[in-house]
Design an enzyme around this catalytic site. Structure first.
Site, PDB file in Angstrom:
ATOM      1  N   THR A 128      28.787 -22.774 -33.695  1.00 12.04           N
ATOM      2  CA  THR A 128      28.374 -21.531 -34.789  1.00 12.04           C
ATOM      3  C   THR A 128      27.696 -22.364 -35.726  1.00 12.04           C
ATOM      4  O   THR A 128      28.383 -23.126 -36.397  1.00 12.04           O
ATOM      5  CB  THR A 128      29.047 -20.797 -35.210  1.00 12.04           C
ATOM      6  OG1 THR A 128      29.771 -20.294 -33.499  1.00 12.04           O
ATOM      7  CG2 THR A 128      28.642 -19.636 -36.019  1.00 12.04           C
ATOM      8  N   CYS A 144      37.894 -18.690 -35.837  1.00 13.08           N
ATOM      9  CA  CYS A 144      36.935 -17.532 -36.054  1.00 13.08           C
ATOM     10  C   CYS A 144      36.253 -16.775 -37.252  1.00 13.08           C
ATOM     11  O   CYS A 144      35.108 -16.768 -37.641  1.00 13.08           O
ATOM     12  CB  CYS A 144      36.213 -17.479 -34.036  1.00 13.08           C
ATOM     13  SG  CYS A 144      36.116 -18.619 -33.246  1.00 13.08           S
ATOM     14  N   LYS A 165      46.947 -15.168 -32.134  1.00 11.48           N
ATOM     15  CA  LYS A 165      47.108 -13.760 -30.927  1.00 11.48           C
ATOM     16  C   LYS A 165      48.272 -14.174 -30.216  1.00 11.48           C
ATOM     17  O   LYS A 165      48.604 -15.281 -30.178  1.00 11.48           O
ATOM     18  CB  LYS A 165      45.395 -13.279 -30.761  1.00 11.48           C
ATOM     19  CG  LYS A 165      45.228 -14.729 -30.012  1.00 11.48           C
ATOM     20  CD  LYS A 165      43.560 -14.170 -29.253  1.00 11.48           C
ATOM     21  CE  LYS A 165      42.989 -14.691 -28.732  1.00 11.48           C
ATOM     22  NZ  LYS A 165      41.539 -14.354 -27.966  1.00 11.48           N
TER      23      LYS A 165
HETATM   24  C1  UGA Z   1      36.749 -14.235 -31.252  1.00 13.72           C
HETATM   25  C2  UGA Z   1      35.454 -13.510 -30.612  1.00 13.72           C
HETATM   26  O1  UGA Z   1      36.613 -12.509 -30.090  1.00 13.72           O
HETATM   27  C3  UGA Z   1      35.051 -13.680 -29.241  1.00 13.72           C
HETATM   28  O2  UGA Z   1      34.417 -13.746 -28.556  1.00 13.72           O
HETATM   29  C4  UGA Z   1      33.835 -15.559 -30.101  1.00 13.72           C
HETATM   30  O3  UGA Z   1      33.903 -15.864 -29.154  1.00 13.72           O
HETATM   31  C5  UGA Z   1      35.322 -16.241 -30.423  1.00 13.72           C
HETATM   32  O4  UGA Z   1      35.719 -15.483 -31.722  1.00 13.72           O
HETATM   33  C6  UGA Z   1      34.181 -17.836 -31.286  1.00 13.72           C
HETATM   34  O5  UGA Z   1      33.117 -17.543 -32.327  1.00 13.72           O
HETATM   35  O6  UGA Z   1      34.295 -18.940 -30.973  1.00 13.72           O
HETATM   36  P1  UGA Z   1      39.271 -15.245 -31.014  1.00 13.72           P
HETATM   37  O7  UGA Z   1      39.331 -15.782 -32.206  1.00 13.72           O
HETATM   38  O8  UGA Z   1      39.762 -16.131 -29.661  1.00 13.72           O
HETATM   39  O9  UGA Z   1      37.795 -14.608 -30.070  1.00 13.72           O
HETATM   40  O10 UGA Z   1      40.193 -14.130 -31.042  1.00 13.72           O
HETATM   41  P2  UGA Z   1      39.739 -12.662 -31.060  1.00 13.72           P
HETATM   42  O11 UGA Z   1      40.550 -12.263 -29.563  1.00 13.72           O
HETATM   43  O12 UGA Z   1      38.703 -11.895 -31.449  1.00 13.72           O
HETATM   44  O13 UGA Z   1      41.729 -12.248 -31.885  1.00 13.72           O
HETATM   45  C7  UGA Z   1      40.413 -12.445 -33.147  1.00 13.72           C
HETATM   46  C8  UGA Z   1      41.616 -12.128 -34.066  1.00 13.72           C
HETATM   47  O14 UGA Z   1      42.052 -10.748 -34.537  1.00 13.72           O
HETATM   48  C9  UGA Z   1      43.493 -12.209 -34.019  1.00 13.72           C
HETATM   49  O15 UGA Z   1      43.981 -12.609 -35.246  1.00 13.72           O
HETATM   50  C10 UGA Z   1      43.668 -10.530 -33.386  1.00 13.72           C
HETATM   51  O16 UGA Z   1      44.597 -11.304 -33.353  1.00 13.72           O
HETATM   52  C11 UGA Z   1      42.877 -10.190 -34.472  1.00 13.72           C
HETATM   53  N1  UGA Z   1      42.648  -8.331 -33.728  1.00 13.72           N
HETATM   54  C12 UGA Z   1      42.301  -8.184 -32.718  1.00 13.72           C
HETATM   55  C13 UGA Z   1      43.128  -7.290 -34.402  1.00 13.72           C
HETATM   56  O17 UGA Z   1      44.228  -7.319 -35.640  1.00 13.72           O
HETATM   57  N2  UGA Z   1      43.289  -6.057 -33.696  1.00 13.72           N
HETATM   58  C14 UGA Z   1      42.567  -5.781 -33.027  1.00 13.72           C
HETATM   59  O18 UGA Z   1      42.152  -4.850 -32.613  1.00 13.72           O
HETATM   60  C15 UGA Z   1      41.800  -7.350 -32.632  1.00 13.72           C
END
Ligand code: UGA
Length: 435
Positions: free
Chosen positions: A119, A259, A319
């Site tokens: 990125t 991310c 997560k």
């Molecule tokens: C995120 C994006 O979802 C991917 O599409 C992207 O490719 C990636 O970043 C990246 O840029 O490489 P990721 O960081 O693996 O993916 O994790 P997510 O599942 O998106 O969760 C991110 C954070 O948001 C976690 O801490 C999770 O607990 C939090 N979250 C997620 C919430 O607090 N509430 C939600 O409803 C969903």
């Protein structure tokens, strides 16, 4: 297709093994010699469902090396997958990225296609081409190909992506992009071939939109707590409107990981450089930070002295069901507790080794092998990520094992009505008290 992948972190390694499984010939390079020797022995260094099996089956299509010249010299297509962390001021640290460009300049002896998966800020594609071609005999076709996979569901994200985005600046670039999209053999996926600026911004705009959605629901959770409403009911009802949708609408202690925080800070910085109003994204970050303070203020107003308490921690990864503790809200909370002399008993199914390394074997942290060891005789238990294993717990487990069942749930894993008999604190909902 013959592809060299530079940087075997989550993005690079998952793409390398997945592409190899589809019959492509992959050379994987990483600066970390330990990682390379493990991969040569056939051991995947990250936890991703199905990845080890794919490596076992298709290792013949993969060659791993820590010699950059060997990986670059004869390559036709070079994917750059190194990380681009945040600097102090939120701008993007491109030093790993430029190290790769220097390696390419040193090693290549022919025209090459450079595919940017890291990125990077808007405009970096064009700057990359200029940098590589300066004083060089060779031509470089630079393609932006942002990654959208999520940790823990990475293979699934490559098998069934929502879309593939390519940023190009010539018709030759568009042809290379088409060939790359075919190498992924993905069926019926929208493929957009557009300008490099568009592709670069699509990545930031997508991540920051999801971060904004989380901060929005977290902001509403603050209001719920103030007015006696229940954020889980509110978000559930909102999500029934397909224009809103149910994903990324879970209130909690905020987003972490490698991310969302980094990319939101980067876009704030980019907007500022272009003179664009960045107050929305600044609020997204502020609300994210506030979620921890609000949650912990509730805890500290109940517990003034921590040194005599047995405090349990369930979940340290950013997560659930993931091993990564980078920028994890859980580790921020652990530090706040340790600063007040707390003694912590910690469990996470996948992230214990990384947590131990992060806290350099802190003498006030005890790592245990089972949830029951965290609960046993604990004065209070924090739930800090959404591991599937934690969701299976019942009120009885807390009541029967804890000294007094007091839970601070930062991920709203349980319904209030299921927590009778427990003092249950959560996000954006009334506290359940023991009658
Ligand atoms: C995120 C994006 O979802 C991917 O599409 C992207 O490719 C990636 O970043 C990246 O840029 O490489 P990721 O960081 O693996 O993916 O994790 P997510 O599942 O998106 O969760 C991110 C954070 O948001 C976690 O801490 C999770 O607990 C939090 N979250 C997620 C919430 O607090 N509430 C939600 O409803 C969903």
């Amino acid at each position: 297709m013959d592809i060299t992948i530079i940087g075997l972190g989550y993005v690079g390694l998952v793409n390398a093994i997945f592409l190899a499984s589809l019959g492509n010939n992959i050379v994987g390079y990483d600066i970390d010699k330990n990682k390379i020797s493990l991969l040569r022995e056939g051991v995947v260094s990250i936890e991703e469902v199905g990845l080890q099996d794919l490596l076992d089956k298709f290792h013949k299509n993969l060659r791993f090396t820590s010699n950059y010249k060997d990986s670059i010299r004869n390559a036709d297509n070079i994917f750059i997958c190194v990380d681009t962390p945040s600097k102090e001021d939120g701008s993007v640290d491109l030093s790993n990225f430029y190290n790769v460009l220097d390696n390419i300049k040193n090693a290549s002896n022919k025209d090459q296609n450079i595919i940017i998966k890291s990125t990077v800020p808007i405009g970096q594609n064009k700057l990359t081409k200029q940098y590589l071609e300066k004083d060089s005999l060779f031509k470089y076709e630079v393609i932006s190909f942002p990654e959208f996979l999520s940790q823990g569901k990475a293979l699934e994200g490559l098998i069934n992506p929502y879309r593939m985005i390519f940023g190009v600046s010539s018709s030759n670039g568009a042809n290379v992009a088409k060939r790359i999209s075919q190498a992924y053999l993905t069926k019926k996926v929208p493929v957009m071939i557009t300008s490099s600026e568009n592709a670069e911004l699509i990545k930031y705009a997508s991540n920051c939109f999801l971060a904004t959605k989380i901060s929005y629901i977290n902001n509403i959770s603050q209001l719920c707590k103030a007015c006696g409403a229940d954020i889980n009911k509110v978000s559930k009802a909102m999500s029934l409107d397909p224009r809103i949708g149910s994903e990324f609408l879970n209130a909690g202690i905020g987003f972490g990981g490698s991310c969302f925080p980094k990319d939101t800070k980067a876009l704030i910085n980019i907007e500022q450089r272009y003179g664009v109003d960045n107050s929305l994204l600044k609020s997204v970050m502020k609300i994210n930070d506030d979620q921890i303070s609000i949650f912990m203020n509730e805890f500290f107003s109940k517990f003034k002295r921590l040194s005599n308490l047995k405090i349990g921690i369930l979940g340290v990864a950013f997560k659930g069901d993931c091993e990564d503790v980078r920028n994890s809200q859980a580790t921020v909370i652990m530090r706040m507790l340790l600063d007040k002399n707390a003694k912590l008993t910690v469990y996470d199914p996948l992230a214990m080794d990384n947590c131990e390394n992060l806290f350099s074997r802190h003498q006030h942290i005890k790592y245990v092998d089972y949830i029951s060891d965290v609960l046993k005789d604990a004065d209070v238990v924090f739930i800090l990520n959404d591991c599937n294993e934690f969701k299976e717990l019942k009120a009885y487990d807390f009541i029967s094992l804890m000294k007094k069942p007091i839970i601070f749930d930062g991920r709203n894993l349980f319904k209030l009505e299921d927590m009778i008999g427990i003092e249950y604190h959560s996000i954006g909902r009334n506290v359940v008290l023991i009658k």
